[in-house]
Design an enzyme around this catalytic site. Sequence first.
Site, PDB file in Angstrom:
ATOM      1  N   HIS A  46       0.826  -1.200   0.000  1.00 11.09           N
ATOM      2  CA  HIS A  46       0.000   0.000   0.000  1.00 11.09           C
ATOM      3  C   HIS A  46       0.869   1.263   0.000  1.00 11.09           C
ATOM      4  CE1 HIS A  46      -2.174   3.165   2.372  1.00 11.09           C
ATOM      5  NE2 HIS A  46      -3.048   2.967   1.409  1.00 11.09           N
ATOM      6  N   GLU A  49       2.118   1.890  -3.411  1.00 15.36           N
ATOM      7  CA  GLU A  49       1.017   2.442  -4.225  1.00 15.36           C
ATOM      8  C   GLU A  49       0.969   3.966  -4.085  1.00 15.36           C
ATOM      9  OE1 GLU A  49      -3.244   3.697  -3.445  1.00 15.36           O
ATOM     10  OE2 GLU A  49      -3.042   1.614  -2.808  1.00 15.36           O
ATOM     11  N   HIS A  50       1.152   4.472  -2.875  1.00 12.01           N
ATOM     12  CA  HIS A  50       1.189   5.926  -2.656  1.00 12.01           C
ATOM     13  C   HIS A  50       2.411   6.561  -3.310  1.00 12.01           C
ATOM     14  CE1 HIS A  50      -1.808   6.976   0.702  1.00 12.01           C
ATOM     15  NE2 HIS A  50      -2.064   5.718   0.392  1.00 12.01           N
ATOM     16  N   GLU A 126      -3.713   8.116   7.539  1.00 10.51           N
ATOM     17  CA  GLU A 126      -4.766   7.235   7.006  1.00 10.51           C
ATOM     18  C   GLU A 126      -5.088   6.131   8.014  1.00 10.51           C
ATOM     19  OE1 GLU A 126      -5.701   4.663   2.913  1.00 10.51           O
ATOM     20  OE2 GLU A 126      -3.751   5.630   3.178  1.00 10.51           O
TER      21      GLU A 126
END
Length: 418
Positions: A46, A49-50, A126
């Site tokens: 993840h 991905e950022h 997040e």
Amino acid sequence: MIKKTTLNNGIRVITERIPYANSVSIGIWVANGSRHERRESNGVAHFIEHLLFKGTERRSSLDIAREIDSVGGVLNAFTSREYVCYYAKVLDKFLPRAVDLLTDIFLHSVFDDEEIEKERRVVLQEINMMEDTPDDLIHDLFHQHFWKGHPLGMSILGDAESVTGLSRDAIIAYKDKMYRADDIIVTAAGNVNHDKLTVLLEEFLNGVEPGHGRSESVPPVYERRIELVEKDLEQIHVCLGLKGVQQSHPQRYDAFIMNAILGGSMSSRLFQEVREKSGLAYSVYSYIASHADAGSLVVYAGASPENAKELLEIMLREIGRFKREPVPMEQLEGAREQLKGNLLLSLESSDNRMSRLAKNEIYFGTPLPLSEIMEGFDRVTSESIQELAQEILDNSALTLVMLGRVGSPTFADSDINV
């Protein structure tokens, strides 16, 4: 028409041409997600991905944003337990620019130290945001307990400790290992010429190393667990789950219809019993989470503490009905037509068609014709649903997670059965 080509290094390219469309949706999919991570580096897929949007050798993060905005397009990404997708949607005439942009961030991101630290703070926020959102947190907690001790139970986001501990070298090493050609699929749907796109991709992606990055996955073991998580909240959030079906299960269509009847819409049994008749909850629903080798059927609702026991009793009763009673034909037909209609409506979107191409390739290795899916729904009977319910609604695999001011339980573990 759906076409498939394998590039020289092993990357698969699959397209579906929609000649009347004005747009094209294109995605680069990597068939590795959070379940393929190590515990100590949980969240790295993840995080990457950022980071792929934070600048390449040719473009800054602002350049990336301006370029997609300048053509009225969409550029985004998402991470799941079994794959990551980077995608764009543009007018068909801008597809070459979208391919150049997507492949640039995919292959040539620089992972600048300063950008890594800024984005690390974003990811930690997040995680904090999910912690502060109980109707999101409960599902993460549920999967952690349902798949306890197995990689499927790890959070997609990771946790503060694992994300804080990810060094630049570890991030790059993971990407180099896992972003290999045999695990990469490019799918596109819309007004796209397959041959022209393949030529473009062969040029841009020819440097990707062949082979697989991930090791063989081990299927999880189902166990019974009841977890009460104390948190100062106005509601008690309840997630109750049992065995589901894996993506390729021969009775997956029975499972989809069972879920639709149970809690998949406003006319579902749970919505009617919990909200409309009893007024116990604002939000109540069920869903199926299917993976390559396992799955879960999950029910969720949030209620005030004094109503939590009654809510739980209704959940257990309505799930158990599938084992005890055949589904009435009227409910079966209604759910069947609901799902078929939802599928047909979703195919009006090039985004959904693009995603469907990739998921079919990941889980089945081939496109599934629409006619085959419709036939699958049409074969479902009340008897076949009850047969599946007897198989998967197993109390020895039941997991219950309750989040809120749970206090001392007002029920015994032996009462939690469907």
